[in-house]
Design an enzyme around this catalytic site. Sequence first.
Site, PDB file in Angstrom:
ATOM      1  N   THR A  96      11.009  -7.272  16.024  1.00 53.72           N
ATOM      2  CA  THR A  96      12.335  -7.317  16.389  1.00 53.72           C
ATOM      3  C   THR A  96      12.719  -8.630  16.352  1.00 53.72           C
ATOM      4  O   THR A  96      14.144  -8.885  16.473  1.00 53.72           O
ATOM      5  CB  THR A  96      12.710  -7.016  18.088  1.00 53.72           C
ATOM      6  OG1 THR A  96      11.854  -7.643  18.858  1.00 53.72           O
ATOM      7  CG2 THR A  96      11.839  -5.352  17.980  1.00 53.72           C
TER       8      THR A  96
ATOM      9  N   ASN B 116       0.906  -1.090  -0.042  1.00 48.11           N
ATOM     10  CA  ASN B 116      -0.043   0.075   0.050  1.00 48.11           C
ATOM     11  C   ASN B 116       1.000   1.213   0.049  1.00 48.11           C
ATOM     12  O   ASN B 116       2.083   1.179   0.011  1.00 48.11           O
ATOM     13  CB  ASN B 116      -0.977   0.028   1.414  1.00 48.11           C
ATOM     14  CG  ASN B 116      -2.350   0.566   1.002  1.00 48.11           C
ATOM     15  OD1 ASN B 116      -2.482   1.666   0.014  1.00 48.11           O
ATOM     16  ND2 ASN B 116      -3.359   0.144   1.478  1.00 48.11           N
TER      17      ASN B 116
ATOM     18  N   HIS C  61      23.628  -0.870  12.019  1.00 52.00           N
ATOM     19  CA  HIS C  61      24.528  -0.076  12.427  1.00 52.00           C
ATOM     20  C   HIS C  61      25.521  -0.877  13.494  1.00 52.00           C
ATOM     21  O   HIS C  61      24.921  -1.346  14.444  1.00 52.00           O
ATOM     22  CB  HIS C  61      24.318   1.176  12.511  1.00 52.00           C
ATOM     23  CG  HIS C  61      23.643   2.029  11.599  1.00 52.00           C
ATOM     24  ND1 HIS C  61      24.433   2.629  10.546  1.00 52.00           N
ATOM     25  CD2 HIS C  61      22.289   2.079  11.203  1.00 52.00           C
ATOM     26  CE1 HIS C  61      23.541   3.220   9.747  1.00 52.00           C
ATOM     27  NE2 HIS C  61      22.038   2.713  10.120  1.00 52.00           N
TER      28      HIS C  61
ATOM     29  N   GLY D  89      -0.869  -1.650   8.658  1.00 51.73           N
ATOM     30  CA  GLY D  89      -0.457  -0.215   8.500  1.00 51.73           C
ATOM     31  C   GLY D  89       0.613   0.195   9.789  1.00 51.73           C
ATOM     32  O   GLY D  89       0.391   0.125  10.939  1.00 51.73           O
TER      33      GLY D  89
ATOM     34  N   ARG E 263       4.626  -8.828  20.153  1.00 50.34           N
ATOM     35  CA  ARG E 263       4.544  -9.992  20.825  1.00 50.34           C
ATOM     36  C   ARG E 263       3.455 -10.998  20.638  1.00 50.34           C
ATOM     37  O   ARG E 263       2.499 -10.495  19.767  1.00 50.34           O
ATOM     38  CB  ARG E 263       4.149  -9.556  22.287  1.00 50.34           C
ATOM     39  CG  ARG E 263       5.190  -8.730  22.895  1.00 50.34           C
ATOM     40  CD  ARG E 263       5.552  -9.092  24.619  1.00 50.34           C
ATOM     41  NE  ARG E 263       6.246  -8.095  25.082  1.00 50.34           N
ATOM     42  CZ  ARG E 263       7.728  -8.075  25.081  1.00 50.34           C
ATOM     43  NH1 ARG E 263       8.273  -8.715  24.341  1.00 50.34           N
ATOM     44  NH2 ARG E 263       8.211  -7.179  25.856  1.00 50.34           N
TER      45      ARG E 263
END
Length: 179
Positions: free
Chosen positions: A157, A77, A107, A134, A172
């Site tokens: 993550t 989208n 990094h 979104g 989670r």
Amino acid sequence: MLAGELYVADCPELAADRARVSAWMERYNDSASAPPETQRAMLEEALGRVGVGVTVRPPFHCDYGYNILLGDGVFLNFNCVILDVARVEIGSGSQIGPGVQILTADHPRDPKQRARLLEFGRPVTIGANVWIGGGAIILPGATIGDDAIVGAGSVVTRDVPAGATVAGNPARLLRGANA
């Protein structure tokens, strides 16, 4: 860069690649009213693989383009950002909501290496038939399994199992594959 090794993003070869895709993005992001076949041809110019029936609604932003592989029927989208310093593969039938960021650029944690403008990348893999709501952010190195759902605004993550539903920051597990 593609091997996940440290590199300098401002080297002449990578700078030229980014300049090429920047010119392409300017054209593509002006193509909202163009016929689907014109948009598809433009996607094929820049991306590594474009499956049948792919839709990428402009505006769209990426680092290089050639590291992005889209399966059949993938839908991205408005305002998606893919930082593709490493491979990003999105499986067939996956739907990506507006404003989603898929990030492979990372990094060093060592400030001396960062001061030398070193960075590295970790690939992102999104399975087939995945729905990403979104504003979600997918961080470097994450794999999202087939049929998973990522809630809007989530920050992924770590890996998401196939069939799971995750949400939140950090994302989670809300529901497992067999729930």
